[in-house]
Scaffold this motif. Structure first.
Motif, PDB file in Angstrom:
ATOM      1  N   UNK A  34       0.819  -1.215   0.000  1.00 36.01           N
ATOM      2  CA  UNK A  34       0.000   0.000   0.000  1.00 36.01           C
ATOM      3  C   UNK A  34       0.853   1.264   0.000  1.00 36.01           C
ATOM      4  N   UNK A  35       2.136   1.130   0.313  1.00 38.07           N
ATOM      5  CA  UNK A  35       3.022   2.298   0.355  1.00 38.07           C
ATOM      6  C   UNK A  35       3.629   2.613  -0.999  1.00 38.07           C
ATOM      7  N   UNK A  36       3.399   1.721  -1.973  1.00 42.23           N
ATOM      8  CA  UNK A  36       3.977   1.881  -3.305  1.00 42.23           C
ATOM      9  C   UNK A  36       2.914   2.415  -4.244  1.00 42.23           C
ATOM     10  N   UNK A  42       3.657  -4.835 -10.458  1.00 40.66           N
ATOM     11  CA  UNK A  42       4.031  -5.947  -9.574  1.00 40.66           C
ATOM     12  C   UNK A  42       3.452  -5.734  -8.184  1.00 40.66           C
ATOM     13  N   UNK A  43       3.650  -4.551  -7.638  1.00 36.91           N
ATOM     14  CA  UNK A  43       3.163  -4.293  -6.291  1.00 36.91           C
ATOM     15  C   UNK A  43       1.639  -4.216  -6.254  1.00 36.91           C
ATOM     16  N   UNK A  44       1.041  -3.765  -7.354  1.00 37.57           N
ATOM     17  CA  UNK A  44      -0.425  -3.781  -7.424  1.00 37.57           C
ATOM     18  C   UNK A  44      -0.933  -5.214  -7.378  1.00 37.57           C
ATOM     19  N   UNK A  45      -0.253  -6.097  -8.081  1.00 37.36           N
ATOM     20  CA  UNK A  45      -0.633  -7.506  -8.044  1.00 37.36           C
ATOM     21  C   UNK A  45      -0.459  -8.108  -6.667  1.00 37.36           C
ATOM     22  N   UNK A  46       0.637  -7.730  -5.988  1.00 42.35           N
ATOM     23  CA  UNK A  46       0.871  -8.216  -4.620  1.00 42.35           C
ATOM     24  C   UNK A  46      -0.242  -7.742  -3.702  1.00 42.35           C
ATOM     25  N   UNK A 110     -11.997   4.352   4.691  1.00 37.90           N
ATOM     26  CA  UNK A 110     -10.731   4.639   4.027  1.00 37.90           C
ATOM     27  C   UNK A 110      -9.748   3.502   4.313  1.00 37.90           C
ATOM     28  N   UNK A 111      -8.655   3.478   3.577  1.00 41.74           N
ATOM     29  CA  UNK A 111      -7.729   2.349   3.650  1.00 41.74           C
ATOM     30  C   UNK A 111      -7.178   2.123   5.054  1.00 41.74           C
ATOM     31  N   UNK A 112      -6.687   3.161   5.696  1.00 38.82           N
ATOM     32  CA  UNK A 112      -6.005   2.965   6.986  1.00 38.82           C
ATOM     33  C   UNK A 112      -6.955   2.489   8.082  1.00 38.82           C
ATOM     34  N   UNK A 113      -8.066   3.188   8.348  1.00 37.22           N
ATOM     35  CA  UNK A 113      -8.934   2.688   9.433  1.00 37.22           C
ATOM     36  C   UNK A 113      -9.541   1.324   9.123  1.00 37.22           C
ATOM     37  N   UNK A 114     -10.014   1.138   7.902  1.00 32.36           N
ATOM     38  CA  UNK A 114     -10.617  -0.151   7.560  1.00 32.36           C
ATOM     39  C   UNK A 114      -9.577  -1.256   7.575  1.00 32.36           C
ATOM     40  N   UNK A 266     -11.193  -0.532  -1.819  1.00 34.29           N
ATOM     41  CA  UNK A 266     -10.215   0.178  -1.000  1.00 34.29           C
ATOM     42  C   UNK A 266      -9.065  -0.743  -0.603  1.00 34.29           C
ATOM     43  N   UNK A 267      -9.373  -1.961  -0.234  1.00 32.51           N
ATOM     44  CA  UNK A 267      -8.349  -2.893   0.249  1.00 32.51           C
ATOM     45  C   UNK A 267      -7.461  -3.407  -0.873  1.00 32.51           C
ATOM     46  N   UNK A 268      -8.065  -3.758  -1.998  1.00 35.18           N
ATOM     47  CA  UNK A 268      -7.297  -4.362  -3.094  1.00 35.18           C
ATOM     48  C   UNK A 268      -6.701  -3.333  -4.043  1.00 35.18           C
ATOM     49  N   UNK A 269      -7.291  -2.142  -4.089  1.00 35.73           N
ATOM     50  CA  UNK A 269      -6.809  -1.132  -5.017  1.00 35.73           C
ATOM     51  C   UNK A 269      -7.382  -1.247  -6.411  1.00 35.73           C
TER      52      UNK A 269
END
Length: 785
Positions: A34-36, A42-46, A110-114, A266-269
């Motif tokens: 999530x930081x990338x 690649x990171x999206x797939x991860x 949102x991503x962080x709280x959820x 939100x979780x998967x992007x």
């Protein structure tokens, strides 16, 4: 020579240390991804992989172990794990939306709280599981098929996706023909010993997923009618970052279809449309798999296979992007699967049933009430049977349907007052339908209205197929119920009598749909009941074949034996061919061979519910370039209509406006150009506002030839465009501004204050982009709460 793949066994040891290691590693990988930047493939797939495992699969898998459900097969394990995981996700989504704002978190989805809350839930489940002595079952798989057959079945979803992309990009339907033929071939293969029963579950999953994908991927948007509004409400929740009853609307009562897709996104992007079109397609593809294991337990593998294929080939099982009804069936199947395997005899199985019931209630109110009422009737029937016919054991009690119905009603009262009003209006609607039935003999949307409607000879042939399948289903259930009644009379204990007891009221409900519509039109009612009734269709076929063999053996030979009457493997070929023909009709292939198909799967000009970007751009133009604005609040019972901007369009395109300009969220009013009771276009009604013309809705026919209510004739289009002013066109859709008629020296009491200056007649869709529309929606303060 084809290489045979020998039977293999995959055994997985799920020790506490292994679980902690795997889940811990996935959590680290997820948060790191999530930081990338999301543009890094690649990171999206991860992120997609880790989020899917952590939040859409592992919670249910851990609950299975924690509750000691002792699921022994890989298929049921996957079905229950996914079903329980989504039920947990829905419950967490609602809990965080209600609790976190009180702690100052304005966007709990949102991503962080959820992500933090769900990570804590998963970590807590891991801690609980690690402290128990129970173990997850060892997962076994074995394959006994040739390499070409394995490749055909496993690559079927890929063939469906490629065929859809080819159709969407170039309008070439060659891939669709290949896909339908390949799918039909797989169904026939299963009947002639080329597919072993151990390979049936994977076959069922592959076919079901392929059927959904070949329609759902036709556009970049969702495909269907009701799903349009569901998608819009989900996007509203996504922008607000919170689920709340204050947003209002019936869709708020089904967070599985509104807030959960936002959570997945939100979780998967991945994008929200992809969540609906792919993730939810995977969810529904598990429904026939679960049905297979239930029917195999109750009947046998052949009945289970063909029953699962029957629901997969039913047109409403794949024609639209999976919506409320299809997703809810995953939890229905999960409940039945749990029951036939555990009879809810343990505290753990009851707890799992409660979770699955939450998923059901959060998915669809109609399925919840139909199942709950049918279950109540079933328990009553079993109670009376014990009193009248004879005593026998069964595992159902009145508490099950009463808790389901009571809990569902309490939730719907809390989440949506509009839904409560809708449910309360059903008795009045039924009264009106009875009056209509007595006066005219036909209720719009009932089975009789489908039969009495205009049709071609191909439509009549498809109807005949459904008649045959319905008769087989009725025969199968009737004979099975009578057999079990005889067993009870003789003092025996029939197996799975609860399944039969549930099926009987569902068949009665289906029969009632021929005359009435209890908030569900007949075709939807048929699809709903198939989740339980589908296996009785191949059972009825087997009964008739065995009866025929019995009579033939009795006539031709004195040495009669039960073996002579039993159905052989080759006898299933006839049923497989009938199902393949049903697929050919429902997919649109038969109509494409005979002429232009009425489905976008085979005809790029078909006027159906697969809306393109260009067609949606016309609705977006209205939002950006007119005085249509977002409403202050959701107001379904608006009394002041002076500021509403009328938008006239055909009845199919009006469904698209439910995701682009829904009336209750914008100061617009979508009006059908034609009344469904009258196919004639009344131009006097088009006296203000705008007309949206979807070019696929226009047909070039003789002026004297009747045109259906969902289409316009070329002459109609010419009159509209020549009488009024075309302000937007992109080759696929046009917007026409209506010139208000003069009454004396005053215009009619509607004022368009936008003062739109007419743009050139030809505008490209790119000039009205989705980002522009998104900016316009946020510019006036964002979404409502």
């Amino acid at each position: 020579m084809a290489q045979n793949i020998s039977q293999t066994e995959m055994q997985v040891a799920w020790s506490p240390i292994a679980i902690v290691t795997v889940v811990g590693g996935l959590l680290v990988a997820f948060w790191a991804s999530t930081l990338v930047s999301a543009s890094t493939p690649v990171f999206s797939g991860v992120r997609v992989l880790t989020a899917s495992l952590l939040f859409l699969f592992f919670p249910g898998a851990l609950v299975i172990r924690l509750l000691d459900l002792r699921v022994r097969s890989f298929g049921p394990f996957v079905v229950l794990s996914v079903g329980l995981s989504f039920a947990i996700l829905s419950a967490v989504t609602i809990t965080t939306s209600v609790a976190l704002p009180a702690l100052g978190v304005t966007a709990p989805l949102a991503l962080v709280p959820l992500g933090v809350v769900l990570s804590l839930v998963v970590a807590g489940l891991v801690a609980l599981v690690s402290s128990t002595d129970t173990e997850l079952p060892r997962l076994n798989t074995d394959f006994g098929v040739s390499t070409p057959v394995l490749a055909l079945v496993t690559f079927l979803p890929t063939v469906a996706a490629v065929a859809t992309i080819l159709m969407d990009s170039s309008g070439n339907n060659a891939g669709m023909f290949l896909f339908v033929v390949a799918t039909a071939f797989v169904a026939v293969l299963a009947s002639v010993r080329h597919l072993p029963s151990t390979f049936y579950p994977l076959t069922v999953f592959s076919v079901a997923l392929s059927m959904v994908l070949h329609r759902s991927l036709l556009t970049d948007h969702v495909v269907g009618a009701d799903i349009q509004n569901t998608f819009f409400v989900s996007s509203v929740i996504g922008r607000a970052g919170v689920w709340s009853p204050e947003i209002n609307g019936t869709s708020m009562a089904v967070p599985m279809m509104t807030s959960v897709p936002v959570s997945v996104t939100v979780l998967t992007g991945i994008g929200l449309p992809t969540t609906f079109k792919v993730t939810y397609a995977l969810l529904f593809a598990l429904v026939p798999v679960g049905m297979y294991y239930i029917a195999r337990e109750v009947f046998d593998s052949n009945i289970a296979l063909f029953g699962s294929l029957f629901i997969s080939f039913y047109h409403l099982s794949f024609y639209f992007t999976p919506g409320k009804q299809l997703v809810s069936q995953l939890f229905v199947v999960g409940l039945m699967l749990l029951y036939v395997r555990t009879r809810l005899a343990t505290t753990g199985s009851k707890a799992a049933a409660v979770l699955l019931a939450v998923g059901l209630v959060h998915s669809h109110y109609a399925v919840t009430y139909v199942l709950g009422i049918s279950l109540l009737v079933a328990v009553t029937g079993l109670f009376l049977t014990r009193r009248i016919v004879g005593k026998f054991d069964h595992g159902l009690s009145f508490s099950y349907p009463l808790i389901l119905l009571g809990g569902a009603t309490a939730w719907y009262v809390y989440s949506s007052q509009e839904l409560v009003s809708t449910l309360a209006s059903i008795p009045i609607s039924l009264r009106d339908q009875i009056i209509t039935l007595l006066l005219t003999g036909i209720v719009q949307g009932s089975g009789s209205s489908y039969v009495a409607g205009p049709s071609t000879y191909l439509d009549d042939l498809r109807l005949l197929l459904y008649v045959v399948f319905s008769l087989l289903l009725t025969v199968g259930l009737a004979r099975h119920a009578l057999t079990q009644l005889r067993q009870i009379w003789d003092g025996e204990a029939p197996d799975y009598v609860e399944y039969t007891a549930l099926a009987v009221p569902l068949l009665v409900f289906l029969c009632s749909a021929y005359f009435f519509t209890i908030n569900l039109w007949a075709d939807r009612a048929y699809q709903l009941v198939l989740v339980v009734l589908a296996p009785f269709m191949p059972l009825g076929y087997r009964i008739l074949v065995e009866d025929f063999n019995t009579v033939r053996s009795a006539i031709s030979s004195r040495d009669f034996s039960p073996e002579r009457a039993s159905i052989g493997r080759g006898s299933w070929t006839v049923l497989a061919v009938l199902l393949a023909v049903l697929l050919a009709f429902n997919s649109g292939m038969v109509f494409a061979v005979a002429g232009p198909a009425q489905t976008a799967s085979f005809n790029p000009e078909a006027h159906d519910y697969a809306f393109s970007e260009d067609e949606r751009a016309g609705a977006n133009w209205l939002l950006v370039n007119t005085n249509i604005t977002e409403t202050e609040a959701y107001t379904p019972d608006q009394t002041d209509n002076s500021d509403e901007v009328p938008v006239f369009t055909d009845s199919v395109s009006s469904q698209m406006f439910r995701s682009e300009l829904p009336d209750s969220y914008y100061t617009s009013e979508t009006i059908d150009l034609k009344d469904r009771w009258d196919p004639q276009l009344d131009l006097d009604r088009v006296d203000r506002g705008y007309v949206y013309l979807r070019h696929r809705s226009v047909v070039d026919v003789d002026p004297d030839e009747p045109v259906s209510t969902d289409h316009l004739s070329k002459a109609n289009e010419t009159v509209i465009t020549s009488t009024h002013h075309v302000v937007y066109s992109n080759g696929n859709a046009s917007v026409v501004k209506v010139q208000p008629e003069m009454v004396g020296n005053e215009t009619q009491p509607w004022n368009d204050s936008s003062n739109v200056s007419p743009p050139p007649a030809e505008l490209t869709a790119a000039e009205t982009t989705r980002s522009d529309v998104s900016h316009a929606r946020h510019s006036n303060g964002g979404s409502r709460r």
